[in-house]
Motif scaffolding. Structure first.
Motif, PDB file in Angstrom:
ATOM      1  N   LEU A   1      81.015  93.475 140.591  1.00 33.02           N
ATOM      2  CA  LEU A   1      80.617  92.238 139.510  1.00 33.02           C
ATOM      3  C   LEU A   1      80.756  91.102 140.080  1.00 33.02           C
ATOM      4  N   THR A   2      81.990  90.726 140.733  1.00 31.14           N
ATOM      5  CA  THR A   2      82.047  89.361 141.044  1.00 31.14           C
ATOM      6  C   THR A   2      81.269  88.957 142.500  1.00 31.14           C
ATOM      7  N   LEU A   3      81.092  90.058 143.251  1.00 28.33           N
ATOM      8  CA  LEU A   3      80.195  89.747 144.349  1.00 28.33           C
ATOM      9  C   LEU A   3      78.492  89.507 143.925  1.00 28.33           C
ATOM     10  N   ALA A   4      78.438  90.392 143.042  1.00 27.10           N
ATOM     11  CA  ALA A   4      77.021  90.366 142.287  1.00 27.10           C
ATOM     12  C   ALA A   4      76.478  88.968 141.695  1.00 27.10           C
ATOM     13  N   PHE A   5      77.723  88.566 140.901  1.00 25.96           N
ATOM     14  CA  PHE A   5      77.524  87.346 140.294  1.00 25.96           C
ATOM     15  C   PHE A   5      77.350  85.837 141.374  1.00 25.96           C
ATOM     16  N   LEU A   6      78.267  85.831 142.383  1.00 29.76           N
ATOM     17  CA  LEU A   6      78.066  85.230 143.448  1.00 29.76           C
ATOM     18  C   LEU A   6      76.753  85.302 144.380  1.00 29.76           C
ATOM     19  N   SER A   7      76.604  86.390 144.774  1.00 23.33           N
ATOM     20  CA  SER A   7      75.282  86.487 145.513  1.00 23.33           C
ATOM     21  C   SER A   7      73.986  86.224 144.932  1.00 23.33           C
ATOM     22  N   PHE A   8      73.862  86.598 143.702  1.00 22.44           N
ATOM     23  CA  PHE A   8      72.654  86.562 142.904  1.00 22.44           C
ATOM     24  C   PHE A   8      72.361  85.017 142.646  1.00 22.44           C
ATOM     25  N   SER A   9      73.626  84.525 142.273  1.00 24.15           N
ATOM     26  CA  SER A   9      73.285  83.202 141.725  1.00 24.15           C
ATOM     27  C   SER A   9      72.914  82.336 143.197  1.00 24.15           C
ATOM     28  N   PHE A  10      73.498  82.561 144.228  1.00 19.40           N
ATOM     29  CA  PHE A  10      73.037  81.650 145.479  1.00 19.40           C
ATOM     30  C   PHE A  10      71.549  82.331 145.933  1.00 19.40           C
ATOM     31  N   THR A  11      71.369  83.629 145.744  1.00 16.90           N
ATOM     32  CA  THR A  11      70.062  83.827 146.125  1.00 16.90           C
ATOM     33  C   THR A  11      68.944  83.157 145.070  1.00 16.90           C
ATOM     34  N   LYS A  12      69.424  83.131 143.800  1.00 13.90           N
ATOM     35  CA  LYS A  12      68.457  82.508 142.807  1.00 13.90           C
ATOM     36  C   LYS A  12      68.190  81.062 143.270  1.00 13.90           C
ATOM     37  N   PHE A  13      69.291  80.430 143.616  1.00 17.18           N
ATOM     38  CA  PHE A  13      69.320  79.014 144.076  1.00 17.18           C
ATOM     39  C   PHE A  13      68.544  78.899 145.315  1.00 17.18           C
ATOM     40  N   LEU A  14      68.447  79.629 146.135  1.00 22.46           N
ATOM     41  CA  LEU A  14      67.598  79.483 147.590  1.00 22.46           C
ATOM     42  C   LEU A  14      66.166  79.773 147.125  1.00 22.46           C
ATOM     43  N   LEU A  15      65.979  80.819 146.535  1.00 18.89           N
ATOM     44  CA  LEU A  15      64.424  81.170 145.821  1.00 18.89           C
ATOM     45  C   LEU A  15      63.929  80.143 145.440  1.00 18.89           C
TER      46      LEU A  15
END
Length: 64
Positions: A46-60
């Protein structure tokens, strides 16, 4: 839209394996398995998902 689905799916698969690896490393260093292994695995992913999905959304959003 289709690219996002592929990216998030691949990230989810990767997060599963990374979370399992992290949990195994912690258990090896501890010397025994956790009693509530599923809960700890869930918290890690859950922690890794929040961090990585937020970062990916920012990049996209920044790219398009």
């Amino acid at each position: 839209m289709r690219l996002e689905i592929i990216v998030y799916t691949l990230m989810g698969i990767g997060l599963y394996f990374v979370s399992d690896w992290i949990l195994n490393r912690v258990e090896v260093s501890r010397g025994e398995r956790f009693k509530n292994r599923n809960i700890i695995f869930f918290l890690i992913i859950l922690t890794l998902a929040f961090l990585s999905f937020s970062f990916t959304k920012f990049l996209l959003l920044a790219a398009g």
